[in-house]
Design a protein around this motif. Structure first.
Motif, mmCIF file in Angstrom:
data_model
loop_
_atom_site.group_PDB
_atom_site.id
_atom_site.type_symbol
_atom_site.label_atom_id
_atom_site.label_comp_id
_atom_site.label_asym_id
_atom_site.label_seq_id
_atom_site.Cartn_x
_atom_site.Cartn_y
_atom_site.Cartn_z
ATOM 1 N N CYS A 159 5.673 87.330 -26.026
ATOM 2 C CA CYS A 159 5.554 87.607 -27.442
ATOM 3 C C CYS A 159 5.777 88.849 -27.756
ATOM 4 N N LEU A 160 6.000 89.768 -26.837
ATOM 5 C CA LEU A 160 6.291 91.573 -27.195
ATOM 6 C C LEU A 160 7.567 91.757 -27.074
ATOM 7 N N SER A 161 8.408 90.863 -26.642
ATOM 8 C CA SER A 161 9.853 91.169 -26.596
ATOM 9 C C SER A 161 10.850 89.819 -26.444
ATOM 10 N N THR A 162 12.082 90.249 -27.187
ATOM 11 C CA THR A 162 13.123 89.124 -27.170
ATOM 12 C C THR A 162 13.775 89.401 -25.907
ATOM 13 N N GLN A 163 14.331 88.315 -25.118
ATOM 14 C CA GLN A 163 15.148 88.418 -24.087
ATOM 15 C C GLN A 163 16.523 89.116 -24.319
ATOM 16 N N HIS A 169 29.156 94.528 -30.689
ATOM 17 C CA HIS A 169 29.804 94.298 -29.356
ATOM 18 C C HIS A 169 29.079 94.194 -28.226
ATOM 19 N N TYR A 170 27.626 94.344 -28.375
ATOM 20 C CA TYR A 170 26.841 94.690 -27.220
ATOM 21 C C TYR A 170 25.676 93.606 -27.170
ATOM 22 N N ASN A 171 25.310 93.106 -25.921
ATOM 23 C CA ASN A 171 24.189 92.354 -25.724
ATOM 24 C C ASN A 171 23.047 93.202 -25.049
ATOM 25 N N ASN A 172 22.069 93.588 -25.600
ATOM 26 C CA ASN A 172 20.850 94.336 -24.785
ATOM 27 C C ASN A 172 19.700 93.651 -24.314
ATOM 28 N N LEU A 173 19.629 93.421 -23.013
ATOM 29 C CA LEU A 173 18.581 92.610 -22.438
ATOM 30 C C LEU A 173 17.314 93.569 -22.269
ATOM 31 N N SER A 174 16.233 92.512 -22.343
ATOM 32 C CA SER A 174 14.942 93.012 -22.033
ATOM 33 C C SER A 174 15.079 93.158 -20.254
ATOM 34 N N ALA A 175 14.480 94.158 -19.778
ATOM 35 C CA ALA A 175 14.392 94.407 -18.318
ATOM 36 C C ALA A 175 13.775 93.239 -17.660
ATOM 37 N N GLN A 176 14.407 92.682 -16.687
ATOM 38 C CA GLN A 176 13.806 91.543 -16.302
ATOM 39 C C GLN A 176 13.017 91.620 -14.633
ATOM 40 N N LEU A 177 11.706 91.225 -14.847
ATOM 41 C CA LEU A 177 10.569 91.226 -13.711
ATOM 42 C C LEU A 177 11.228 89.886 -12.839
#
Length: 424
Positions: A159-163, A169-177
């Motif tokens: 609930c604190l971040s979007t994947q 022209h960029y997708n920025n991903l949340s860091a994945q655990l």
């Protein structure tokens, strides 16, 4: 043509900490504002705000908001937030504050505990911000571009971040655990299993937005134990290159690896990705979205690695791999102390930048990782000779270990005015 002479636009406001280092509060280029990492400094006094972690986190966000206000942007324009804490246990208190600044929309996010922060702060927060109007001097670049946010049940949700948040022209991903999305828990096993799960989660997110794995331009790896790097690399090479085309070109993304003092959920590894987004986000002009390709480049004048490309350009940005103080001719660490090492890192960056027909004035963001945070003054002496105008935005963190037992490691993001249409 997706060029049109974008310019680097560096800006500062008196309402956020100013003149605390040779860098700008924000350096905009094309469709992104790159903000310097914000410390919990009260701008009027130039000192850390009184209180504990909550007060410090609030001040960091207030500083980010002041910078955004000064350039006519709002907090919902933030695409990515990176939170560096001194103590991983403080993250719950930071989250309480975080929710007040992002009550509805939440950006992508990375949280990591590091060994030290400038001014002995407890927290430092960095933002990457969309810039819809672009930075062409005479005209808006593409009108009102919109953000595309996406979550899939095939990767861990929060609930604190979007994947993933796409803009232009960029997708920025949340860091994945290394979380199994079905259970919400860390996968069983050691660092190899954990690294595999992080990369599987990234792949699941990319598949959910119809983007192939080889569209990744930059990978950032955060390791609890730096000695685990070989094990992580074993897994890493099974994911990159991913396709026959990428294997034929031996394409691997640019990469930065650092030691974290702790990670959320007591994980051993966490992986973050920056990904190309060829179609752009609507209403991107048709001529601005077709036929853009990834340009990967290596030069003999900087250290090479089989696991990373020195610079990967896509659209209007070049993403550089972290540079160590290695002499490219010998592959050995340069002689001397931190000043000489900082100089060598920056020489390597300069060699890479020049190899793609760019200059140091095109750098928009610099990330400095220091073994001893007290070395920052010596580093700045070397730094100012490469960036006399102090234009790029900057982040400085203290880490517990670096590859080759180096004292410093530096990576950079560089503007790329001409964009990356297919090579003639």
């Amino acid at each position: 043509m997706i060029s049109g002479y974008n310019t680097v636009s560096a800006r500062n406001t008196e309402n956020a900490p100013n003149n605390i280092g040779p860098y700008s509060q924000t350096a905009a280029f094309s469709h992104y504002n790159n903000l310097s990492a914000q410390l919990p400094i009260e701008p009027k006094t130039g000192k850390l705000v009184a209180g504990g972690i909550k007060e410090q986190a609030e001040q960091c966000f207030k500083n980010i908001k002041a910078i955004l206000d000064s350039i006519d942007h709002v907090m919902s324009d933030v695409v990515r937030i990176t939170v560096f804490v001194k103590n991983i246990k403080d993250i719950d208190a930071v989250d309480e504050v975080y929710k007040t600044f992002f009550p509805t929309y939440v950006p992508t996010r990375t949280v990591v505990a590091v060994a030290a922060l400038p001014m002995d702060a407890l927290v430092q927060i960095e933002a990457l911000v969309s810039h819809g109007e672009g930075t062409k001097p005479n005209a808006p670049q593409a009108g009102d571009l919109i953000k595309l946010t996406n979550n899939t049940a095939n990767a861990p949700t929060s609930c604190l971040s979007t994947q993933t948040v796409a803009f232009s022209h960029y997708n920025n991903l949340s860091a994945q655990l290394p979380i199994d999305p079905k259970t919400g828990r860390l996968v069983p096993g050691g660092v190899k299993e954990q690294a595999g799960q992080c990369l599987k989660n990234i792949k699941a997110i990319l598949e959910s937005i119809d983007v192939p794995f080889d569209d990744i331009v930059k990978i950032n790896i955060f390791l609890k134990n730096f000695s685990d790097i070989e094990a992580v690399n074993e897994v890493y090479t099974t994911f990159f290159p991913d396709s026959a085309i990428a294997r034929a070109a031996a394409y691997v993304p640019a990469r930065t690896t650092i030691a974290a003092s702790a990670l959320p959920m007591d994980a051993l590894v966490q992986i973050e990705a920056v990904v190309s987004h060829g179609d752009g986000t609507p209403p991107q002009a048709v001529e601005d979205r077709h036929g853009i390709v990834i340009w990967a480049n290596n030069t003999e004048n900087a250290p090479k690695s089989a696991l990373s490309t020195q610079t990967v350009a896509f659209s209007h940005y070049n993403h550089l791999s972290a540079q160590l103080p290695l002499d490219p001719k010998t592959g050995e660490m340069v002689a001397g102390g931190v000043k000489e090492q900082a100089e060598q890192c920056l020489k390597n960056i300069m060699a890479i930048v020049e190899s793609v027909d760019h200059v140091m004035d095109d750098v928009v963001k610099v990330n400095i990782f220091l073994k001893n945070i007290e070395d920052i003054d010596a580093v700045d002496e070397a730094y100012k000779t490469f960036f006399p105008g102090g234009v790029p935005a900057r982040r400085t963190v203290g880490v517990s270990a670096l590859p080759n037992d180096a004292l410093i490691q530096i990576d950079a993001v560089v503007s790329h005015a001409e964009g990356t249409p297919p090579k003639a």
